[in-house]
Design an enzyme around this catalytic site. Structure first.
Site, short mmCIF file in Angstrom:
data_model
loop_
_atom_site.label_atom_id
_atom_site.label_comp_id
_atom_site.label_asym_id
_atom_site.label_seq_id
_atom_site.Cartn_x
_atom_site.Cartn_y
_atom_site.Cartn_z
N LYS A 35 0.84 -1.20 0.00
CA LYS A 35 0.00 0.00 0.00
C LYS A 35 0.88 1.26 0.00
CE LYS A 35 -0.39 -0.39 5.02
NZ LYS A 35 -1.24 -0.86 6.12
N TYR A 254 16.86 29.30 9.20
CA TYR A 254 15.60 29.94 9.59
C TYR A 254 15.42 29.95 11.10
CZ TYR A 254 13.71 30.06 4.83
OH TYR A 254 13.49 30.34 3.52
C1 LIG Z 1 -0.49 -1.92 6.69
C2 LIG Z 1 -1.06 -3.17 7.20
C3 LIG Z 1 -0.25 -4.29 7.49
C4 LIG Z 1 1.25 -4.24 7.43
O1 LIG Z 1 1.75 -3.75 8.65
P1 LIG Z 1 3.32 -3.61 8.91
O2 LIG Z 1 3.43 -3.11 10.30
O3 LIG Z 1 3.82 -2.61 7.91
O4 LIG Z 1 3.91 -4.96 8.67
C5 LIG Z 1 -0.86 -5.45 7.89
N1 LIG Z 1 -2.21 -5.52 8.00
C6 LIG Z 1 -3.01 -4.48 7.73
C7 LIG Z 1 -4.48 -4.63 7.90
C8 LIG Z 1 -2.47 -3.28 7.35
O5 LIG Z 1 -3.28 -2.24 7.09
#
Ligand SMILES: *Cc1c(COP(=O)(O)O)cnc(C)c1O
Length: 359
Positions: A35, A254
């Site tokens: 994702k 800054y």
């Molecule tokens: C993003 C996500 C994962 C992966 O989690 P990590 O901590 O990056 O391994 C697993 N399950 C769901 C439902 C997620 O949304």
């Protein structure tokens, strides 16, 4: 020449990390979570190295569409299912598997008359209270999903709220609830994110969902990927575009936040929050210049940062600068920026050029 601000994506490291997941969870199948454009690493650069995953998982329909556009035919799970029922047509066209976390989504499928694929994933809430049907609704939900035309398998999923704190007791309570809820339901089980994969083999079950660890990053705040046998996939680099002498008592950047306590050589590197290097990074945070560990001096600007070159007195304009990755864990920078490494890699902006290495 173009501005030399680069995210190098190491395919061999990604393959190594997937192998590491396999070695840790040898009896489970692996869902590679890609994702948010592969956690900011870019889907198009990462998918080839993930060809041996059993399945991919994304958050949105657009992300799933991007996978199909790249010609990838692995099974794809939408982790939140479809949000609007019109999208069931698209999900069907793209051959996507759905997470079902709410009774409304079951109603939508019943109206649609079938599921996009023969396998569905029923998510039950076991205590995180974000997504998932309530325990008491799970059996009926499972039955209704199995009754949809074409559905052959309904797997059972839950998500942990704090698997990254192995000492805590919430994960144990969530597992007990899960096992109680699904006791009489058929289907494969899928619980573990990266933290759970690394923390406890009892959480692996039939499927694991590996996200952050694939990218070589630790989900635990007190360890880096390297401590866990992982290799960083993203190395973010730039170069020095100026070196200036700053006298003791003068200020840098800054807000005049940094005041020189001695005469200093200050390097200016071409990267800033406009590229995704976080503005919240504190003075003293490490930066590699020509491989030497130097430190941030002054606020991060949109396009530049300023670096104390005391540890690299021979640096010249054009010297390579590493912000994180090989030689400097992104977890370390996240700690200096008061955030988590997940956020840093996801926030690289479109101005940064990407390059695959070790393909
Ligand atoms: C993003 C996500 C994962 C992966 O989690 P990590 O901590 O990056 O391994 C697993 N399950 C769901 C439902 C997620 O949304």
């Amino acid at each position: 020449m173009a501005r030399n601000t680069l995210a190098q994506i190491d395919s061999a490291a990604l393959k190594h990390n997937l192998e590491r997941v396999r070695a840790l969870a040898p009896r489970s199948r692996v869902m590679a979570v890609v994702k948010a454009d592969a956690y900011g690493h870019r889907l198009d650069l990462c998918l080839p190295a993930l060809e041996h995953a059993d399945m991919l998982a994304v958050a949105t329909l657009e992300e799933a569409r991007a996978i199909r556009r790249l010609g990838n035919g692995l099974p794809v799970l939408l982790l939140e299912g479809v949000i609007h029922s019109d999208d069931l047509v698209v999900a069907s066209d793209l051959d996507l598997e759905l997470t079902i976390h709410h009774l409304d989504q079951i109603r939508a499928l019943e109206r649609f008359g079938r599921a996009p694929t023969s396998r569905l994933w029923l998510k039950v809430d076991t205590g995180m209270h974000r997504l998932g049907v309530a325990g008491e609704d799970a059996a009926l939900a499972h039955q209704r999903l199995l009754a949809l035309p074409g559905v052959e398998q309904v797997n059972l999923v839950s998500h942990f709220a704090s698997a990254d704190e192995p000492g805590g007791d919430l994960t144990g309570r969530q597992v007990e609830r899960f096992d109680r809820i699904v006791r009489n339901l058929e289907g494969e089980h899928c619980l573990a994110n990266s933290a759970a994969i690394l923390a406890d083999s009892g959480l692996h079950r039939d499927w694991v969902r590996a996200g952050i660890m694939l990218y070589g990053i630790s989900p635990f705040s007190d360890q880096c990927g390297k401590d866990l046998g992982l290799q960083p996939v993203m190395t973010l680099t730039s170069e020095l575009i100026a070196i200036n002498h700053v006298s003791a008592g003068e200020v840098i950047g800054y807000g005049a936040r940094f005041r020189a306590e001695r005469d200093m050589h200050v390097g200016v590197a071409a990267i800033g929050y406009g590229d995704g290097y976080p503005r919240s990074v504190a003075d003293g945070a490490p930066v590699l210049v020509d491989g030497h560990r130097c430190s941030m001096a002054g606020r991060v600007s949109m396009d530049m940062i300023t670096i104390d070159l005391e540890n690299c007195p021979d640096a010249r304009v054009g010297a390579p600068v590493t912000l994180w990755g090989r030689g400097l864990p992104v977890e370390t920078i996240a700690a200096h920026a008061d955030t988590i490494a997940y956020e840093l890699v996801c926030r690289i902006t479109r101005r940064v050029r990407y390059r695959s290495i070790n393909i």
